[in-house]
Design an enzyme around this catalytic site. Structure first.
Site, short mmCIF file in Angstrom:
data_model
loop_
_atom_site.label_atom_id
_atom_site.label_comp_id
_atom_site.label_asym_id
_atom_site.label_seq_id
_atom_site.Cartn_x
_atom_site.Cartn_y
_atom_site.Cartn_z
N ASN A 249 -8.36 -8.23 15.41
CA ASN A 249 -7.34 -8.90 14.60
C ASN A 249 -6.17 -7.93 14.42
OD1 ASN A 249 -5.85 -10.20 12.59
ND2 ASN A 249 -7.23 -9.53 10.95
N ALA B 227 42.67 30.27 21.33
CA ALA B 227 41.38 30.81 20.89
C ALA B 227 41.43 31.34 19.46
CB ALA B 227 40.95 31.93 21.83
N THR C 1 -5.57 -7.93 1.36
CA THR C 1 -4.51 -8.62 2.10
C THR C 1 -4.39 -10.09 1.68
OG1 THR C 1 -6.14 -8.89 3.88
CG2 THR C 1 -4.53 -7.12 4.14
N GLY D 257 0.82 -1.21 0.00
CA GLY D 257 0.00 0.00 0.00
C GLY D 257 0.86 1.27 0.00
N ARG E 279 -2.79 8.56 3.32
CA ARG E 279 -2.99 9.56 4.38
C ARG E 279 -1.69 10.10 4.98
NH1 ARG E 279 -7.17 6.41 7.97
NH2 ARG E 279 -6.49 4.67 6.67
N ARG F 101 53.45 38.07 11.19
CA ARG F 101 52.49 39.17 11.27
C ARG F 101 53.27 40.47 11.13
NH1 ARG F 101 52.17 37.74 17.52
NH2 ARG F 101 53.76 39.15 18.30
N ALA G 262 50.83 34.39 18.46
CA ALA G 262 49.44 34.80 18.27
C ALA G 262 49.33 35.72 17.06
CB ALA G 262 48.93 35.52 19.52
#
Ligand code: UD1
Ligand code: CA
Length: 479
Positions: free
Chosen positions: A174, A384, A83, A13, A17, A444, A427
């Site tokens: 059933n 961090a 069925t 099936g 629904r 840097r 850093a």
């Protein structure tokens, strides 16, 4: 009589629904499809063959079964004519099928393996040709009713729409789960008609036909009526999910798992949780997730296909296909993506994302970082805001952060790059060349301070005023 045991699962099936492009039996319920749960329940009892009758969206169902239930066979029912028709088609396709045949529905996923065992045992011991699993329910509306004689013998099933007042008053229904003798089933299915309100071939008619042909027919009443619940729409699906959740959670709590709030804890039937694990409110443990003894999960954590080692702690985090080592800590607010592997005692902290990377034993990535395609050595420290820039827009590259190394805050490691064991990165560095053991890499701009710049360029501002007062204070007294 043959000692073979097989199972036929009806799943042809569409389940209109459900209002879905997906066939009903493929909808998910805590780690398995609906039909997957039914197949699982039949696994121990159906030692020989398991056959799924497919029809609507047959290709989707077949593909799903090939992936999740290899060894399960399918039979195609082109039109859903009832069925009885479905089982007849299956038996016609499998002429050699003998012994006991269990029939179950693909949309009734709460059936327990133990119940099927009990059904088949009772069926075979009593030498019955047909044994139906029934349930006594408060509201039998819509179900087939079991009609018994005064002695309690099962006479037949009557569908709700075909039943009269007296029959409708019967509360024994059933379940659509049965054990049959294959030969009798074959013989009686050939006789069923479509003389009913729906004009369908009803499997239920086999009970009466077999009895009239002189075969023994019986019933087993299920202890827990929730086992036979089916699912027609998504509201019912949610209801089944709550029942299964409670079952799984109760079993886990009895096995030594603490669930602070079982109602907000959703653990798949496929997940494993060890003793003395503590799960706080709002957690989901999905798929092949396994949590070892003594770990703490949550609150508000979702783990999918993730392994968590013993005594690890995972707080408010999301992990998919990750491994968290013994005593490691994760979160709050960490995101572990596929291939994230944390070693023993490793730490991944707040707002850290890790993808396809190993974080070695005792290594720490505590705050606001992204680590992708990297190997982080034991006891390394990633400070961090470190970003591993693993992607150049075309390809992904690998980064190594060696054992005991220290990567300073707000650095970007431009892959591929190899920071050796025992190296430092200052850093704020942008690292695009390897760093050797014992070296400090600084990448840097140098800082230049220009005295008097504020007074010359921002005279009269708040900053200038503050600078003036600060300079006055620093001047030695009396000057
Ligand atoms: C069926 C039983 C009813 C029982 C109820 C329990 C019959 C006639 N009635 O009714 O006594 O109380 O189950 O839930 O058997 N299917 C196919 N092919 C078909 C028809 C159905 O594969 O041609 C499958 C459906 O996909 C479904 C299952 O069989 O999974 C049950 O069919 P359904 O039509 O829902 O039966 P019910 O009316 O619920
Ligand atoms: Ca049904």
């Amino acid at each position: 009589m043959s000692s073979e045991r097989s199972a036929i699962i009806l799943a042809a099936g569409l389940g209109t629904r459900m209002k879905s492009s997906k066939p009903k039996v493929l909808h998910e319920l805590l780690g398995r499809s609906l039909v997957g749960h039914v197949l699982r329940a039949t696994k121990t009892v159906a030692t020989d063959r398991r056959i799924v009758v497919v029809g609507a969206a047959a290709d989707q169902v077949r593909t799903h079964l090939a992936e999740h239930a290899p060894g399960v066979e399918t039979v195609y029912q082109a039109e859903q004519l009832g069925t009885g028709h479905a089982v007849r088609i299956a038996l016609e396709a499998l002429p050699e099928l003998a012994g006991t045949v269990v029939v179950a529905c693909g949309d009734a996923p709460l059936l327990r393996a133990d119940t099927l065992d009990r059904l088949v045992e009772s069926h075979e011991k009593a030498g019955q040709a047909a044994t139906v699993l029934t349930a006594v329910v408060d509201d039998p509306t819509g179900f087939g009713r079991i009609v018994r004689d005064e002695a309690g013998n099962v006479l037949r099933n009557v569908e709700h729409r075909d039943a009269d007042e007296t029959e409708r008053a019967v509360r024994e229904i059933n379940s659509s789960i049965y054990a049959f003798d294959a030969a009798v089933l074959r013989e009686q299915l050939a006789k069923i008609t479509t003389a009913n309100d729906q004009g369908e071939e009803y499997l239920t008619d086999v009970l009466e036909l077999a009895r009239e042909a002189g075969h023994a027919v019986g019933a087993v009443v299920v202890d827990d009526p929730t086992e036979v619940l089916g699912c027609n729409d998504r509201a019912q699906l949610a209801g089944l999910r709550r029942i299964l959740r409670d079952r799984i959670n109760t079993e886990l709590m009895r096995s030594g798992v603490t669930l602070e709030d079982p109602e907000t804890t959703w653990i798949d039937a496929t997940a494993q949780v060890g003793a003395d694990v503590l799960i706080r409110p709002g957690c989901q443990l999905k798929g092949a997730t396994a949590v070892d003894e003594g770990a703490e999960i949550g609150p508000d954590t979702t783990l999918t296909d993730t392994i968590v080692g013993s005594d690890a702690v995972v707080i408010r985090s999301h992990a998919d296909q990750a491994t968290v080592g013994e005593s490691a800590t994760v979160g709050p607010f960490s995101y572990l993506r596929p291939g994230a592997k944390l070693g023993e005692d490793a730490k991944v902290g707040a707002y850290v994302e890790v993808k396809k990377s190993e974080i070695g034993p005792g290594a720490k990535v505590p705050h606001l970082s992204y680590v992708g395609d990297a190997t982080v050595g034991a006891k390394a420290n990633v400070s961090a805001g470190v970003i591993v820039a693993n992607y150049d827009g075309v390809a992904k590259h690998h980064t190594v952060i060696g054992e005991g190394s220290f990567v300073g805050s707000d650095s970007v490691l431009i892959a591929p790059v190899d920071i050796a064991d025992g190296a430092y990165v200052a850093a704020g560095s942008a690292i695009n060349a390897d760093v050797a053991p014992g070296e400090l890499a600084i990448a840097r701009g140098r800082q230049a301070n220009k005295p008097g710049w504020v007074a010359a360029n921002r005279p009269g501002t708040v900053t200038d005023g503050a600078a003036g007062r600060a300079e006055d204070e620093r001047r030695p007294a009396g000057e």
